[in-house]
Design a protein around this motif. Sequence first.
Motif, mmCIF file in Angstrom:
data_model
loop_
_atom_site.group_PDB
_atom_site.id
_atom_site.type_symbol
_atom_site.label_atom_id
_atom_site.label_comp_id
_atom_site.label_asym_id
_atom_site.label_seq_id
_atom_site.Cartn_x
_atom_site.Cartn_y
_atom_site.Cartn_z
ATOM 1 N N ALA A 237 1.280 -1.092 -0.221
ATOM 2 C CA ALA A 237 -0.226 -0.237 0.211
ATOM 3 C C ALA A 237 1.394 1.604 0.016
ATOM 4 N N ILE A 238 0.752 2.186 -0.868
ATOM 5 C CA ILE A 238 1.216 3.473 -1.197
ATOM 6 C C ILE A 238 0.569 4.761 -0.559
ATOM 7 N N THR A 239 0.734 5.698 -0.302
ATOM 8 C CA THR A 239 -0.055 6.623 0.850
ATOM 9 C C THR A 239 0.018 7.531 0.613
ATOM 10 N N PRO A 240 -0.652 8.664 0.688
ATOM 11 C CA PRO A 240 -0.767 10.077 0.201
ATOM 12 C C PRO A 240 -0.630 11.298 2.717
ATOM 13 N N TRP A 241 -0.315 12.602 2.245
ATOM 14 C CA TRP A 241 -0.421 12.785 3.548
ATOM 15 C C TRP A 241 -1.741 13.381 3.928
ATOM 16 N N ASN A 242 -2.959 13.602 3.033
ATOM 17 C CA ASN A 242 -3.796 15.149 3.906
ATOM 18 C C ASN A 242 -4.576 14.391 5.253
ATOM 19 N N PHE A 243 -5.081 13.158 5.272
ATOM 20 C CA PHE A 243 -5.139 13.068 6.724
ATOM 21 C C PHE A 243 -4.082 11.480 6.594
ATOM 22 N N GLU B 10 -7.151 4.717 -5.403
ATOM 23 C CA GLU B 10 -7.907 5.584 -5.565
ATOM 24 C C GLU B 10 -6.900 6.956 -5.575
ATOM 25 N N CYS B 11 -6.996 8.012 -6.777
ATOM 26 C CA CYS B 11 -6.833 8.834 -6.962
ATOM 27 C C CYS B 11 -7.164 10.381 -6.941
ATOM 28 N N GLY B 12 -6.411 11.397 -7.760
ATOM 29 C CA GLY B 12 -7.517 12.783 -7.085
ATOM 30 C C GLY B 12 -8.814 13.197 -8.034
ATOM 31 N N PRO C 173 4.424 4.998 3.586
ATOM 32 C CA PRO C 173 3.279 5.994 3.608
ATOM 33 C C PRO C 173 4.302 7.379 3.034
ATOM 34 N N SER C 174 3.247 7.897 2.956
ATOM 35 C CA SER C 174 4.163 9.473 2.284
ATOM 36 C C SER C 174 4.943 10.374 3.156
ATOM 37 N N GLU C 175 6.267 10.404 2.172
ATOM 38 C CA GLU C 175 7.957 11.163 2.799
ATOM 39 C C GLU C 175 7.435 12.350 4.024
ATOM 40 N N ILE D 199 -6.417 21.257 -7.696
ATOM 41 C CA ILE D 199 -5.306 22.141 -7.372
ATOM 42 C C ILE D 199 -5.256 21.614 -5.739
ATOM 43 N N PHE D 200 -5.979 21.065 -4.494
ATOM 44 C CA PHE D 200 -5.939 20.596 -3.587
ATOM 45 C C PHE D 200 -5.459 21.763 -2.577
ATOM 46 N N GLY D 201 -5.763 23.094 -2.712
ATOM 47 C CA GLY D 201 -5.903 23.715 -1.898
ATOM 48 C C GLY D 201 -7.307 24.727 -2.038
ATOM 49 N N ARG E 260 -1.473 11.290 -11.239
ATOM 50 C CA ARG E 260 -0.376 11.912 -12.095
ATOM 51 C C ARG E 260 0.540 10.277 -11.755
ATOM 52 N N THR E 261 0.718 10.098 -10.227
ATOM 53 C CA THR E 261 2.247 8.956 -9.256
ATOM 54 C C THR E 261 1.163 7.523 -9.722
ATOM 55 N N GLY E 262 -0.240 7.529 -9.987
ATOM 56 C CA GLY E 262 -0.882 6.474 -10.547
ATOM 57 C C GLY E 262 -0.411 5.599 -11.379
ATOM 58 N N ALA F 231 11.437 4.279 -2.146
ATOM 59 C CA ALA F 231 10.946 3.107 -1.521
ATOM 60 C C ALA F 231 9.428 2.800 -2.774
ATOM 61 N N GLY F 232 8.702 3.825 -2.158
ATOM 62 C CA GLY F 232 7.465 3.541 -3.081
ATOM 63 C C GLY F 232 7.754 3.046 -4.909
ATOM 64 N N ALA F 233 8.431 2.944 -5.279
ATOM 65 C CA ALA F 233 8.630 3.152 -7.076
ATOM 66 C C ALA F 233 9.438 1.377 -6.809
HETATM 67 P P1 NAD Z 1 1.364 11.883 -4.490
HETATM 68 O O1 NAD Z 1 0.991 11.278 -5.870
HETATM 69 O O2 NAD Z 1 2.902 12.663 -4.457
HETATM 70 O O3 NAD Z 1 1.564 10.775 -3.728
HETATM 71 C C1 NAD Z 1 1.676 9.850 -2.970
HETATM 72 C C2 NAD Z 1 2.201 8.481 -2.505
HETATM 73 O O4 NAD Z 1 2.655 8.001 -4.180
HETATM 74 C C3 NAD Z 1 2.982 9.161 -2.263
HETATM 75 O O5 NAD Z 1 3.756 7.977 -0.534
HETATM 76 C C4 NAD Z 1 4.523 9.138 -2.872
HETATM 77 O O6 NAD Z 1 5.993 8.677 -1.955
HETATM 78 C C5 NAD Z 1 4.121 7.982 -3.778
HETATM 79 N N1 NAD Z 1 4.932 8.160 -4.492
HETATM 80 C C6 NAD Z 1 5.426 8.970 -5.345
HETATM 81 N N2 NAD Z 1 5.974 9.332 -6.705
HETATM 82 C C7 NAD Z 1 6.047 7.182 -6.903
HETATM 83 C C8 NAD Z 1 6.604 6.314 -7.303
HETATM 84 N N3 NAD Z 1 6.764 6.484 -8.533
HETATM 85 N N4 NAD Z 1 6.541 5.164 -7.391
HETATM 86 C C9 NAD Z 1 5.745 5.211 -6.424
HETATM 87 N N5 NAD Z 1 5.233 5.707 -4.961
HETATM 88 C C10 NAD Z 1 5.136 6.809 -5.440
HETATM 89 O O7 NAD Z 1 0.156 12.299 -3.715
HETATM 90 P P2 NAD Z 1 0.309 13.594 -2.516
HETATM 91 O O8 NAD Z 1 0.460 14.393 -3.092
HETATM 92 O O9 NAD Z 1 0.639 12.588 -1.039
HETATM 93 O O10 NAD Z 1 -1.194 13.752 -2.728
HETATM 94 C C11 NAD Z 1 -2.654 14.301 -2.930
HETATM 95 C C12 NAD Z 1 -3.290 13.741 -3.863
HETATM 96 O O11 NAD Z 1 -3.980 12.044 -3.570
HETATM 97 C C13 NAD Z 1 -4.194 14.362 -4.776
HETATM 98 O O12 NAD Z 1 -4.688 13.975 -5.723
HETATM 99 C C14 NAD Z 1 -5.767 13.535 -3.992
HETATM 100 O O13 NAD Z 1 -6.563 13.974 -4.587
HETATM 101 C C15 NAD Z 1 -5.225 12.137 -3.765
HETATM 102 N N6 NAD Z 1 -5.691 11.637 -2.556
HETATM 103 C C16 NAD Z 1 -6.949 10.749 -3.273
HETATM 104 C C17 NAD Z 1 -7.699 9.565 -2.236
HETATM 105 C C18 NAD Z 1 -8.623 8.990 -3.079
HETATM 106 O O14 NAD Z 1 -8.991 7.917 -2.119
HETATM 107 N N7 NAD Z 1 -8.901 9.058 -3.944
HETATM 108 C C19 NAD Z 1 -7.423 10.269 -1.101
HETATM 109 C C20 NAD Z 1 -6.314 10.974 -0.733
HETATM 110 C C21 NAD Z 1 -5.347 11.573 -1.174
#
Ligand code: NAD
Length: 489
Positions: free
Chosen positions: A154-160, A258-260, A183-185, A390-392, A238-240, A218-220
């Motif tokens: 699992a790879i997760t973002p930082w917002n919550f 689960e993306c943007g 997790p997010s950096e 925009i995420f803002g 984009r990361t997805g 680590a993510g890649a």
């Molecule tokens: P991000 O895509 O920049 O990063 C998300 C995760 O992916 C981080 O852990 C990051 O380190 C990792 N990552 C980045 N590049 C990678 C790569 N090449 N290979 C593997 N892993 C990589 O997103 P973010 O800035 O952390 O979060 C904001 C985004 O997340 C927004 O677009 C938001 O909509 C989305 N989001 C979606 C949901 C949902 O349920 N749909 C929930 C929360 C956030």
Amino acid sequence: MNSPAIARNIPDWDAPLPEALGYAWIHGETWMSGGEPIASVNPATGEVWGRFGDGGAPAVDAAVTAARSAFRCDWGRISGADRAALLLAWAARIAEEVDQLAWLETLEVGRPIADARTLIAQGPLLIGYYASMIPALEDRSDGAVRRARGVVGAITPWNFPTANVLIRAVPILAAGNTLVLKPSELSPRSAVLLAQLASEAGLPPGVFNVVPGAGHTAGAALAAHPGIDMIAFTGSTRTGRAIIQASASQSLKPLMMECGGKSPQLVLPDMIDQPAIWPGVFHTAFWNTGQWCAARTRLLVPKGGLDAAVEGLRAAAADWPVGDPRDPATRLGPLASGKQYDTVQDYREIARQTARVVPLSAVPDANGFYAAPELALGAPQDGALVQQEIFGPMLTVQEYADPDEAIRLADDSPYGLGATIWGADRDLAERIAAGLSAGSVDVIVAAAARPGLALGTPFEPRKQSGFGIEGGLAGIAAFTTPQAINYAG
Ligand code: NAD
């Protein structure tokens, strides 16, 4: 800047960080990495307040090995009832550590402390919910046995930070899989603490492993790892896309993405004159300073409704002071990072060129990544403000002539995560919902009502918002695979 009041029970803001939170958690213990340390910046001050180790590919390898062995032995063999009991013990430990987790979120990503506590306190309910679904996975009425998929990455973002991890980790573990989480950096420590609490609660070593690190390290490595049976990703579109490509480089594996989002909220004619809607419209757009995947950041009002929207949202903003996230009175904190701040400034510049901008409140006179909520009136439908995430804290406001135009504008988006409809006319709301490619639609039929947690209702994002079912029995079953056992004779 004056120091904010310190919330009761929250650790001192200058308290030293437990060192182990800055390293990977693998096989139930701290895994010290030799990777390049990554700096953590406090969004409220803009200052570096700590560093953590990037586990990189070596930690991912070690974590996958630990998770495979735990899947073959302990976790893969215990009964569903025992699994549920261990998960509930974990939930109890989280309930005891809400303050510590909230403290970490505030320091790492600037989540307002009071809001962080409220959301984290719901984490144990999520665990209880998925634990209660485990018996339903044992149903064999269609002849198939539901097997866990194995080792899930699992790879997760930082917002919550805490919620992002729990929403992903809990159904994965409840379905009987073991987990390697990156997790997010920006927010590694709350994830490491959650895994430590799982170990303290009795989850066997190797069941829940966390590898902090950057996306490109680590993510890649995790996305491409041939020892991973499934990838569940939450983050930007984009990361997805990069993860989908990397995941197929060495092996085939199922994915959940689960993306943007860039979700609309539509006020129907029967509610535009009801002042009670505006606090809810504001919350739905600006909660967490707009850093929320399902934020409804495109407001559509009936023709002639623009003034009511501006007036109503200005009044609502008074209840959402922007301030230091360590202050319990703050409801909107800073943006989570300098990168996020720069992105929002770029869109503000576009707003000044292509729309009429209405600032809704002021920001504190302090260093830190503060951005006030703003409206952008009359932005062009095909422009960046309306089409891009925009995420803002920016809400576009547009007028529509009739329901068909409302549907057309609302659905004209590359994303398909959610939508909110404010209107008492259920037939019209149903017609609009059917016309939207959105995974989840909230219909608010009484102006002062607010949607609650709907854990039992499954949904799936659409278009560039991703794929994979979240919530309900289907949401946990997504982390299992049916095995047909055909008896003969
Ligand atoms: P991000 O895509 O920049 O990063 C998300 C995760 O992916 C981080 O852990 C990051 O380190 C990792 N990552 C980045 N590049 C990678 C790569 N090449 N290979 C593997 N892993 C990589 O997103 P973010 O800035 O952390 O979060 C904001 C985004 O997340 C927004 O677009 C938001 O909509 C989305 N989001 C979606 C949901 C949902 O349920 N749909 C929930 C929360 C956030």
